[in-house]
Design an enzyme around this catalytic site. Structure first.
Site, PDB file in Angstrom:
ATOM      1  N   PHE A  39       2.577  -9.237  -8.360  1.00 30.74           N
ATOM      2  CA  PHE A  39       2.205  -7.945  -8.966  1.00 30.74           C
ATOM      3  C   PHE A  39       2.999  -7.769 -10.266  1.00 30.74           C
ATOM      4  CE2 PHE A  39       2.277  -7.542  -4.311  1.00 30.74           C
ATOM      5  CZ  PHE A  39       0.935  -7.290  -4.042  1.00 30.74           C
TER       6      PHE A  39
ATOM      7  N   ASP B  85      -0.947 -11.465 -11.055  1.00 29.56           N
ATOM      8  CA  ASP B  85      -1.481 -10.104 -11.056  1.00 29.56           C
ATOM      9  C   ASP B  85      -2.999 -10.179 -10.980  1.00 29.56           C
ATOM     10  OD1 ASP B  85      -0.047  -7.233 -11.855  1.00 29.56           O
ATOM     11  OD2 ASP B  85      -2.207  -7.250 -12.197  1.00 29.56           O
TER      12      ASP B  85
ATOM     13  N   ASN C 124      -5.068 -12.844  -6.486  1.00 32.88           N
ATOM     14  CA  ASN C 124      -4.849 -11.869  -5.419  1.00 32.88           C
ATOM     15  C   ASN C 124      -3.575 -12.286  -4.695  1.00 32.88           C
ATOM     16  OD1 ASN C 124      -4.917 -10.960  -2.547  1.00 32.88           O
ATOM     17  ND2 ASN C 124      -6.793  -9.939  -3.210  1.00 32.88           N
TER      18      ASN C 124
ATOM     19  N   ASP D 288       6.599  -6.335  -6.424  1.00 37.49           N
ATOM     20  CA  ASP D 288       6.623  -5.020  -7.078  1.00 37.49           C
ATOM     21  C   ASP D 288       5.194  -4.478  -7.130  1.00 37.49           C
ATOM     22  OD1 ASP D 288       7.424  -2.766  -8.435  1.00 37.49           O
ATOM     23  OD2 ASP D 288       7.511  -3.749 -10.401  1.00 37.49           O
TER      24      ASP D 288
ATOM     25  N   CYS E  16       7.072   1.861  -5.158  1.00 38.96           N
ATOM     26  CA  CYS E  16       7.076   2.991  -6.081  1.00 38.96           C
ATOM     27  C   CYS E  16       6.334   4.183  -5.493  1.00 38.96           C
ATOM     28  CB  CYS E  16       6.465   2.593  -7.425  1.00 38.96           C
ATOM     29  SG  CYS E  16       4.737   2.070  -7.326  1.00 38.96           S
TER      30      CYS E  16
END
Length: 390
Positions: free
Chosen positions: A224, A246, A273, A294, A334
């Site tokens: 990611f 990504d 993916n 992340d 996050c």
């Protein structure tokens, strides 16, 4: 016209303890007239004053408090003073280049986000009540910071929940929206007009810097990767080989440009993916000394936390199967709904299922320009753990 008066049931004293949100289902009485976006006074069912805030009947969060004092005069000078306080705090913390200038509720200005990239400001008005102060906010920012340009990034879906249109564009004269900022000695490209959110994520800067401790001579997989943050730093700090993944072609293209600008030849990026890639890597025995996770916020609402928990656990489980003993897992979340305690519980379960023992060597979160306001848990959203895999 006198301010309208709102009476609420604050059963857990959440508002009395400093949380600025009044939900629609808490309101038990209204007196006086108002139009959406007006300031109203808020009292609890014992007639204790809770403060003043702007009201929007179209929003589930009916009132957002700007002050706990009903006697305060909330006017242009009040808003200007709040903005000046936020900027003075950043300067006190040593920020002069790129940083978050205003972080909504954490700076007692709910519904307002301002990021500074070099001499350019990127601004978001997320709520109707804050939109009403738009001219005051923009003039105040201009007078305090003297930016070369201000760009409005009001192209976010939350505005529609507030009854506002989405749009973006420069405030005043047009200017070049693509620029290069410095982050920990790296040159990173930022596009305030087309980048995600305000143009670039500034909240991982301290966690990115921790890659210097674990990257030298290592093979690193940055999952990611978005525009390359962790992977670029790993290469910058001496990793032998870095691969960033990504799902977004645009993100991979920008990450690749960032690697080229910094002459990081050991760093490559590809569209993939992550779940599928790690599953195949585990099946074929492909391993990396350091794997970074992340991901975007899997849990964007409290009701989605169960599915998000499973998603976070699965991705951590797959990563742990691809790290040899002595390697490191860098794992982040996050999502504000994934609390630090729940995040640690999830990683621990993933490690147990993978048959791995972990040793925590770093725990990080948001930098000082993204402060956490006690009493408002939503302002504490970022978690980052660096774990030694035994």
């Amino acid at each position: 016209m006198a301010q309208a008066r709102i009476t609420v049931k604050d059963t857990q004293n959440r508002i009395l303890q400093g949380h600025p949100w009044v939900f629609a289902n808490q309101i038990i009485g209204e007196e006086g007239e108002y139009v959406p976006g007006d300031m109203v006074q808020v009292f609890d069912d014992r007639q204790r004053p809770l403060g003043q805030g702007y009201i929007n009947p179209a929003s589930l969060i009916r009132v957002r408090l700007l002050t706990p004092h009903v006697q305060d005069r909330v006017d242009a000078d009040f808003i200007k003073a709040r903005i000046a306080s936020a900027w003075n705090y950043r300067q006190q913390m040593g920020y002069s280049g790129s940083c978050r200038v205003i972080f909504g509720e954490a700076d007692l200005l709910p519904g307002l986000v301002v990021d500074k990239f070099n001499d350019v400001l990127s601004v978001q008005f997320l709520t109707l009540g804050m939109e009403r102060w738009k001219d005051v906010v923009l003039v105040s920012l201009s007078e305090l910071i003297h930016p070369k340009g201000i760009y409005l990034r009001n192209d976010v879906a939350i505005r529609e929940k507030e009854g506002l249109e989405q749009y973006k564009g420069p405030y005043g004269a047009s200017f070049a929206t693509e620029l290069v900022i410095d982050e920990n000695g790296l040159r990173l490209q930022v596009d305030v007009a087309n980048g995600q959110k305000t143009g670039h994520f500034l909240d991982q800067v301290l966690n990115h810097a921790e890659m210097r401790r674990i990257s030298t001579g290592q093979r690193v997989l940055d999952c990611f990767t978005h525009t390359g943050g962790f992977g670029l730093h790993a290469a910058h700090y001496g990793a032998s080989k870095v691969l960033g993944l990504d799902i977004s072609e645009d993100a991979v293209a920008q990450a690749t440009r960032n690697a080229e600008v910094n002459e990081l030849t050991t760093c490559t990026f590809k569209v993939a993916n992550v779940f599928d890639y790690l599953t195949e890597a585990s099946r074929t025995g492909n391993q990396w000394n350091v794997i970074v996770l992340d991901p975007p916020a899997f849990a964007k609402s409290r009701s989605a936390i169960d599915n998000a928990y499973r998603g976070y656990k699965e991705i951590n489980l797959r990563a742990l199967k691809c790290i040899p003993s002595g390697g490191f897992l860098v794992t982040c979340s996050c999502s504000q709904h994934m609390t630090p305690e729940l995040f640690r519980k999830m990683v621990n379960e993933a490690a147990r299922d993978a048959g791995r023992q972990l040793r925590e060597v770093y725990s990080g979160g948001q930098p000082p320009d993204h402060p956490v306001l006690w009493g408002v848990p939503e302002t504490h959203y970022l978690k980052c753990l660096i774990l030694h895999v035994l």
